[in-house]
Design a protein around this motif. Structure first.
Motif, PDB file in Angstrom:
ATOM      1  N   LEU A 119       0.830  -1.210   0.000  1.00  0.00           N
ATOM      2  CA  LEU A 119       0.000   0.000   0.000  1.00  0.00           C
ATOM      3  C   LEU A 119       0.865   1.262   0.000  1.00  0.00           C
ATOM      4  O   LEU A 119       0.559   2.240  -0.683  1.00  0.00           O
ATOM      5  N   TYR A 120       1.960   1.218   0.790  1.00  0.00           N
ATOM      6  CA  TYR A 120       2.842   2.390   0.870  1.00  0.00           C
ATOM      7  C   TYR A 120       3.476   2.682  -0.495  1.00  0.00           C
ATOM      8  O   TYR A 120       3.471   3.819  -0.960  1.00  0.00           O
ATOM      9  N   TYR A 121       4.033   1.644  -1.118  1.00  0.00           N
ATOM     10  CA  TYR A 121       4.691   1.850  -2.418  1.00  0.00           C
ATOM     11  C   TYR A 121       3.684   2.293  -3.479  1.00  0.00           C
ATOM     12  O   TYR A 121       3.995   3.138  -4.323  1.00  0.00           O
ATOM     13  N   PHE A 122       2.485   1.729  -3.436  1.00  0.00           N
ATOM     14  CA  PHE A 122       1.439   2.093  -4.400  1.00  0.00           C
ATOM     15  C   PHE A 122       1.078   3.574  -4.266  1.00  0.00           C
ATOM     16  O   PHE A 122       0.979   4.297  -5.257  1.00  0.00           O
ATOM     17  N   ASP A 123       0.900   4.026  -3.012  1.00  0.00           N
ATOM     18  CA  ASP A 123       0.546   5.438  -2.771  1.00  0.00           C
ATOM     19  C   ASP A 123       1.700   6.378  -3.121  1.00  0.00           C
ATOM     20  O   ASP A 123       1.479   7.500  -3.583  1.00  0.00           O
ATOM     21  N   SER A 124       2.955   5.905  -2.881  1.00  0.00           N
ATOM     22  CA  SER A 124       4.115   6.780  -3.132  1.00  0.00           C
ATOM     23  C   SER A 124       4.363   7.030  -4.617  1.00  0.00           C
ATOM     24  O   SER A 124       5.069   7.968  -4.979  1.00  0.00           O
ATOM     25  N   SER A 126       2.348  10.326  -5.058  1.00  0.00           N
ATOM     26  CA  SER A 126       2.659  11.369  -4.082  1.00  0.00           C
ATOM     27  C   SER A 126       4.130  11.779  -4.089  1.00  0.00           C
ATOM     28  O   SER A 126       4.458  12.956  -3.947  1.00  0.00           O
ATOM     29  N   GLU A 162       1.386   8.204 -12.313  1.00  0.00           N
ATOM     30  CA  GLU A 162       0.012   7.710 -12.217  1.00  0.00           C
ATOM     31  C   GLU A 162       0.018   6.183 -12.326  1.00  0.00           C
ATOM     32  O   GLU A 162       0.550   5.639 -13.291  1.00  0.00           O
ATOM     33  N   TYR A 185      -2.510  -1.712 -10.551  1.00  0.00           N
ATOM     34  CA  TYR A 185      -3.775  -2.033  -9.879  1.00  0.00           C
ATOM     35  C   TYR A 185      -3.956  -3.547  -9.768  1.00  0.00           C
ATOM     36  O   TYR A 185      -4.453  -4.052  -8.757  1.00  0.00           O
TER      37      TYR A 185
END
Length: 900
Positions: free
Chosen positions: A707-712, A715, A720, A726
């Protein structure tokens, strides 16, 4: 010499301080110049001779002293002397020499009697200052004209780049009855050379022979030069060989002609022969031979000629120094070029240009810009070559800011409208990715040549704007500008990138009609276009039809096979290429290594690796990245890691290959550690990097890190997430038991989910036994592709795991009704350089019986170890009925039959 001139100035100054009463008529009592070196403080004891005002004006002309000449003119006026024609002519020539045409005109207008010399002086004066209109006026006013009058007009038009008018005056001269002299022929032949009018030059050659000037060294040297510049080098050599007398001008003309016709070796041989004949050297001869060395990249010979020039006392000559500097720069020896530049006593604009262009071409763009700044401070005015070099340097470093600054300098001058400068600007903005600025420059151009169109088309193609590339190509055709090989190269690349096969074929038709279809450069581009559009057979046809098969063409075929996953054919084509004697380059090796990775043929991969080591190509970042990828896909992670650690340079591709290798082999921890090492190395991750990182999280079941790597991605890195990312997140969430959250993520995606994402969800539903969400996933999969048999198989397995055998049977009926069958599994292995391929329940292999005997032995050992097949998961075909015995059921499991 300097002492002699200073003495003359002193003497003339003393004379002009005498009162006018001492002047007798037009004569002055003056000392002889031979005694000047022993002049006493006064003039009283000096030997004297009679010297006129005319001679005084001539001395001022030699000294180019406007002040003293005007004083002498004033003395003549005050004395009341009425000058004779000779004196007035000398005064006119003095004012012309000092560039005061108005004063010369005043003297001419006040002359009571004028002769041919008076008119000739005015004509020559106006012609030398580019005022051919005034020169023609005086020429037309002449009561009679001599050969000098005509020659002055012809040479004036030549000097002012009006060679056509020079030829017209030559024809008028012939009709006037004035005989041509050797100067006439030399000047008019020069005009023919500039215009490239060889036929006219041949006619003038006939006149030279008829009038007996074929033995005149001046006229024949001009013939040698004319033929050479008209690209008729053989005729130039014939005239030269027939010359009874040759001087350094003749030799210089022929050597320069060889260089201009790209016959550099012949030019150097002539220089050697010239030295054997003991003919002196000149600036132009050195300029030509240094240009030959540059054209042949003969830096060693160039260095020897540099020493020769130094011994001949040309070390401080700016023209020879600039030619030498240019030779070193074009041979890639920028250290020697810079040393020579620094040692020159004076720098010309040409020497600045040579080193700026040299640095720009040697990928030393910052140094090129530094020299350009020195040029700005030197007081010299830059020209279109200087600006083009500066723009080229900005393009190499993608220096958009510096490019804008140089653009500002161009705007402040008239050079902004120069087509060469505008083309360099277009190229710079294109390579900096500034398409808007590039198009603005293109739109403002008053005149556009083929280079302009190529630059704007290439700019859009290089920046991924393929549609605009093709649109600009259409505009080029509408403007009646004919495309060249570079134009076609860019538009074919755009077609390849878009896989626009129909457009590419239309362009191919146009290429054939233009007669360029067999050219190697265009042939390579066509092969690449057809290969990337999946038309590999057409690509091979074009390849075979091309006159000279280049490495680009061979590489395009091999890459085309690789893209189509026809790796075996790619390797066969590579072998064929080696048989023709072609030497592979780094792109060839990378493409073949890619096929080794696809087929997992590590044997061939190691052979290619050995060739790479022999050729010392391991430092190429593209090759080192491909080696890392090849070893990882062949399962040799130790060699993969070794190649990664030994790589002298690592770009994002190298890092991605290593991270991906670890992730694909289930070594998630090593993959994440490698990713963390990527940050201190200042290499920015891309989409592929994060895909490998998320796959590592899938293998390790790291929900929080995933989750962290996906959000980073968005951000911290501004990336994108794409469909693949996904899909990984759906896998991570599903394996963590959060199937509902995975479904919610799919529903909240900014774009429609593809089949891969829904299959991933279906896969995690099997792991978690979630029938409800699995049925939703199947519905979406069948909506995307109703003929997808794998979706039915996945859901069937989920039903079987849940013991819902009626649902399993129902799915089988649907599959049978729709004539859907599971695609049989496929595997292959390389044994002794031969690849063996197998399908499920395959019996086509020549050693089939041995293989199945060995399989029976292995199955026996598996059973003996305590492992038994899950025959309760087998759903029989309704038409075939139940299996007769346990052996048939087990065989179905062992052979992975498509009917099971």
């Amino acid at each position: 010499m300097a002492h002699h001139q200073n003495s003359r100035l002193w003497l003339i100054t003393k004379l002009l301080t005498y009162p006018p009463k001492l002047l007798h008529g037009q004569l002055l009592h003056i000392v002889t110049f031979s005694a000047i070196s022993t002049l006493p403080p006064s003039l009283e004891e000096l030997p004297t001779k009679i010297l006129s005002f005319a001679h005084l004006f001539q001395e001022c002309s030699k000294l180019n002293s406007l002040k003293l000449g005007k004083q002498a003119h004033a003395c003549m006026i005050v004395s009341g002397v009425s000058p004779m024609k000779f004196t007035s002519n000398c005064l006119i020539q003095f004012y012309i020499k000092t560039s005061h045409l108005d004063d010369a005109r005043n003297v001419f207008d006040k002359m009571i009697l004028r002769d041919v010399v008076s008119y000739n002086s005015m004509i020559a004066g106006y012609a030398s200052h580019g005022k051919m209109g005034m020169a023609r006026t005086f020429f037309d006013l002449m009561p009679e004209r001599d050969v000098v009058s005509w020659n002055s007009m012809i040479s004036g038009f030549l000097r002012n780049d009006e060679c056509g008018k020079a030829l017209i005056v030559f024809l008028e001269m012939g009709r006037s009855g004035v005989k041509f002299d050797r100067t006439t022929f030399a000047v008019v032949l020069k005009s023919c050379a500039v215009l490239g009018l060889c036929d006219t030059g041949v006619q003038i050659h006939g006149l030279v022979i008829r009038m007996g000037y074929d033995n005149d060294v001046f006229a024949t040297s001009a013939l040698v030069d004319m033929y050479a510049k008209c690209k008729e080098l053989y005729d130039s050599l014939c005239v030269f060989s027939e010359m009874s007398q040759k001087n350094w001008v003749s030799w210089s003309a022929l050597i320069a002609g060889c260089v201009q016709n790209n016959q550099h070796v012949e030019g150097l041989e002539l220089f050697k022969e010239m030295q054997n004949e003991r003919v002196g050297v000149s600036q132009s001869v050195y300029a030509s031979v240094f240009r030959s060395c540059a054209g042949l990249s003969y830096i060693r010979l160039g260095s020897q000629l540099h020493a020769h020039a130094l011994k001949s006392d040309f070390g401080s000559d700016i023209i020879v120094g600039t030619a030498t500097l240019d030779m070193y720069a074009k041979c890639g020896s920028m250290l020697d070029a810079q040393k020579l530049f620094n040692s020159l006593p004076n720098h010309s604009l040409q020497s600045y240009n040579a080193i700026i262009i040299g640095f720009a071409r040697s990928d030393k763009s910052l140094e090129a810009l530094q020299v350009f700044r020195l040029l700005m401070k030197s007081g010299l005015v830059f020209d279109e070559i200087s600006l083009s070099g500066a723009f080229s340097a900005c393009a190499s470093i993608k220096g958009s800011i510096e490019g804008h600054q140089v653009h500002g300098l161009a705007i402040k001058t008239t050079l902004r409208s120069n087509v060469c400068v505008a083309n360099a600007m277009l190229d710079m903005y294109g390579k900096c990715g500034a398409l808007h600025e590039a198009f603005c420059v293109f739109d403002e151009m008053e005149t556009r040549d083929a280079v302009s169109w190529n630059a704007i088309i290439s700019a859009h193609e290089q920046n991924g704007s393929e549609e605009q590339t093709l649109s600009l190509f259409a505009s080029m055709l509408r403007s009646k500008m004919e495309p060249d090989e570079y134009t076609y190269g860019s538009v074919l690349k755009a077609c390849a990138a878009q896989q626009a096969l129909n457009t590419g074929m239309e362009i191919h038709d146009r290429i054939i009609k233009s007669g360029m279809g067999l050219e190697s450069f265009i042939g390579g581009a066509l092969v690449d276009m057809y290969g990337k559009c999946g038309m590999i057979e057409e690509a091979i046809k074009v390849h075979h039809r091309t006159r000279e098969k280049t490495m680009v063409s061979w590489n395009a075929i091999i890459s085309g096979f690789s893209l189509l996953k026809q790796s075996e054919d790619a390797q066969k084509f590579y072998s064929l290429m080696l048989e023709t004697g072609m030497e592979p380059d780094n792109f060839t090796y990378a493409a073949v290594l890619d096929t080794c990775a696809n087929l997992a043929t590590i044997g061939l991969g190691k052979q290619i690796h050995a060739h790479i080591i022999k050729l010392d190509l391991q430092s190429d970042v593209y090759i080192s990245s491909t080696l890392v990828d090849m070893y990882s896909k062949c399962g040799s992670m130790e060699n993969c890691r070794l190649m990664f650690e030994k790589a002298p340079r690592r770009d994002f591709v190298t890092w991605n290959a290593m991270i991906c290798g670890y992730a694909n082999h289930g070594l998630g921890e090593e993959a994440l550690k490698t990713f963390e090492r990527m940050k201190p190395a200042k290499v920015n991750p891309n989409h592929a990097t994060f895909l490998s990182v998320l796959r590592a999280c899938v293998h390790m079941g790291l929900l929080d890190k995933g989750l962290y790597y996906f959000d980073s991605m968005l951000s911290e890195h501004g990336l994108e997430p794409q469909a693949e990312h996904y899909a990984c997140m759906v896998d991570i969430l599903g394996r963590a038991g959060r199937v509902g959250q995975a479904l919610k993520l799919i529903e909240e995606m900014p774009f429609e989910a593809d089949a891969v994402i829904w299959k991933t969800l279906l896969g995690v539903c099997k792991i978690q036994g979630n029938v409800e969400i699995a049925e939703k996933a199947l519905a979406m999969l069948l909506h995307l592709d109703p003929q997808d048999s794998s979706a039915y198989i996945l859901l069937s397995n989920i039903y079987a795991d849940s013991g819902m055998w009626d649902r399993v049977a129902e799915l089988r009926k649907i599959m049978k009704y729709k004539n859907l069958r599971k695609e049989p599994g496929c595997s292959w292995i390389e044994v002794k350089d031969e690849v063996h391929t197998f399908l499920a329940a395959d019996k086509s292999h020549p050693r089939c019986e041995e293989i199945y005997e060995k399989l029976d032995v292995l199955i026996g050992e598996i059973k003996w170890a305590g492992y038994l097949p899950h025959i309760d998961l087998i759903v029989p075909d309704e038409e075939a009925g139940e299996y007769d015995n346990l052996e048939e059921q087990e065989t179905c499991i062992y052979s992975h039959s498509s009917s099971c």
